[in-house]
Write a protein that holds these residues in place. Structure first.
Motif, short mmCIF file in Angstrom:
data_model
loop_
_atom_site.label_atom_id
_atom_site.label_comp_id
_atom_site.label_asym_id
_atom_site.label_seq_id
_atom_site.Cartn_x
_atom_site.Cartn_y
_atom_site.Cartn_z
N ILE A 24 0.85 -1.29 0.03
CA ILE A 24 0.19 -0.26 -0.07
C ILE A 24 0.94 1.16 -0.02
CG2 ILE A 24 -2.08 -1.05 1.12
CD1 ILE A 24 -1.09 0.24 3.95
N ARG A 25 0.03 2.31 -0.30
CA ARG A 25 0.98 3.56 -0.52
C ARG A 25 1.19 3.88 0.85
NH1 ARG A 25 -2.69 6.34 -2.68
NH2 ARG A 25 -2.27 5.53 -4.83
N GLN A 26 2.47 4.63 1.47
CA GLN A 26 2.90 5.03 2.55
C GLN A 26 1.85 6.02 3.18
OE1 GLN A 26 6.70 6.84 2.72
NE2 GLN A 26 6.95 6.69 4.84
N ASN A 27 1.40 5.75 4.41
CA ASN A 27 0.58 6.63 5.15
C ASN A 27 -1.03 6.25 4.95
OD1 ASN A 27 2.58 7.57 6.89
ND2 ASN A 27 2.65 9.06 5.29
N THR A 28 -1.46 5.12 4.34
CA THR A 28 -2.73 4.84 4.10
C THR A 28 -3.48 3.72 4.59
OG1 THR A 28 -2.12 3.36 2.14
CG2 THR A 28 -2.44 5.75 1.51
N TRP A 29 -2.67 3.13 5.60
CA TRP A 29 -3.01 1.98 6.58
C TRP A 29 -4.39 2.15 7.07
CZ3 TRP A 29 -3.81 -2.81 7.49
CH2 TRP A 29 -4.22 -3.19 8.86
N ARG A 30 -4.98 3.42 7.50
CA ARG A 30 -6.14 3.24 8.34
C ARG A 30 -7.07 3.15 7.17
NH1 ARG A 30 -2.70 5.99 11.88
NH2 ARG A 30 -3.08 5.76 13.82
N GLU A 31 -7.00 4.20 6.17
CA GLU A 31 -7.93 4.03 5.13
C GLU A 31 -8.13 2.83 4.44
OE1 GLU A 31 -5.40 6.57 5.06
OE2 GLU A 31 -6.37 8.26 5.84
N VAL A 32 -7.12 2.02 4.18
CA VAL A 32 -7.30 0.85 3.39
C VAL A 32 -7.69 -0.35 4.27
CG1 VAL A 32 -5.71 -1.15 2.68
CG2 VAL A 32 -5.31 1.24 1.80
N SER A 33 -7.28 -0.13 5.59
CA SER A 33 -8.00 -1.14 6.57
C SER A 33 -9.51 -0.96 6.61
CB SER A 33 -7.32 -1.08 8.06
OG SER A 33 -7.35 0.04 8.71
N ALA A 34 -9.75 0.38 6.82
CA ALA A 34 -11.23 0.60 6.93
C ALA A 34 -12.10 0.02 5.72
CB ALA A 34 -11.58 2.20 6.96
N GLU A 35 -11.44 0.15 4.73
CA GLU A 35 -12.08 -0.32 3.13
C GLU A 35 -12.16 -1.81 3.43
OE1 GLU A 35 -13.67 1.17 0.62
OE2 GLU A 35 -13.76 3.08 1.73
N LEU A 36 -11.08 -2.43 3.71
CA LEU A 36 -10.91 -3.82 3.90
C LEU A 36 -12.19 -4.34 4.59
CD1 LEU A 36 -7.28 -4.51 3.55
CD2 LEU A 36 -8.83 -5.15 1.84
N ALA A 37 -12.24 -3.87 5.64
CA ALA A 37 -13.06 -4.29 6.85
C ALA A 37 -14.48 -4.35 6.28
CB ALA A 37 -13.40 -3.51 7.99
N GLN A 38 -14.83 -3.61 4.97
CA GLN A 38 -16.36 -3.81 4.45
C GLN A 38 -16.16 -4.64 3.36
OE1 GLN A 38 -18.61 -2.02 5.78
NE2 GLN A 38 -16.86 -1.54 7.39
N VAL A 39 -15.22 -5.21 3.04
CA VAL A 39 -15.08 -6.15 1.81
C VAL A 39 -15.70 -7.61 2.44
CG1 VAL A 39 -13.81 -7.33 0.16
CG2 VAL A 39 -13.25 -5.04 0.89
N ARG A 40 -16.85 -8.08 1.68
CA ARG A 40 -17.30 -9.42 2.19
C ARG A 40 -16.18 -10.73 1.91
NH1 ARG A 40 -22.74 -12.23 0.03
NH2 ARG A 40 -22.68 -13.77 1.65
N TYR A 41 -16.11 -11.57 2.50
CA TYR A 41 -15.27 -12.59 2.67
C TYR A 41 -13.86 -12.35 2.92
CZ TYR A 41 -19.01 -14.26 -0.47
OH TYR A 41 -19.91 -14.65 -0.94
#
Length: 167
Positions: free
Chosen positions: A91-108
């Motif tokens: 992932i792009r540096q400093n995007t962990w919070r945004e990426v993890s929030a999106e991943l939490a919404q991905v089914r499966y």
């Protein structure tokens, strides 16, 4: 968690405090991880403490965030999730919070961890079939802002470790 005490390892709880677990706490946790539905009476009998002591200790372990919940363990394949894969994300540096929030919404997506090393994030995906897994990776995960690349490893077989402190 590497901090050792006389009674065993210190555990950092959800409250940020280090919870000192003694032998009775560890036995309670062992029993509850085997069967989280057992009554306090049965738990107390198995650990050889009073019901009051067992109840107070379980309440403390919950309050301190050592026990984070009680749930059924579901076998993925019999439950219709026959395809599992670990997906490593860069992932792009400093995007962990945004990426993890999106991943939490991905089914499966069952589990997500921030890593050090070659990849930044590791996600466990359990899907009904290969086509669904492909859609999760290509249509959902790779389209998340901040995800630069992914790498996938199919899981052929898995088991829980026998040396886990709670198994």
């Amino acid at each position: 968690m590497g901090q050792e005490t006389v009674n065993g390892p210190a555990v950092t709880s959800a409250t940020g405090r280090s919870a000192q677990l003694d032998e009775v706490d560890r036995r309670l946790l062992d029993e509850l991880t085997r069967d989280g539905r057992m009554s306090i009476r049965t738990l107390a009998e198995r650990v050889h403490v009073s019901r009051t002591n067992a109840y107070a200790r379980v309440e403390r372990l919950v309050r301190d965030g050592v026990i984070t919940g009680f749930a059924a363990r579901v076998a993925p394949e019999p439950a219709g999730l026959g395809t599992s894969a670990y997906i490593a994300l860069t992932i792009r540096q400093n995007t962990w919070r945004e990426v993890s929030a999106e991943l939490a919404q991905v089914r499966y997506v069952e589990h997500v961890a921030l890593l050090s090393g070659e990849h930044d994030v590791l996600a466990l995906v359990r899907a009904p079939d290969n086509a669904t897994l492909r859609d999760v990776v290509l249509d959902r995960v790779q389209r998340i802002a901040g995800v630069l690349s992914t790498r996938s490893w199919l899981v052929f077989e898995e088991y829980d470790g026998v040396n886990s402190p709670w198994s």
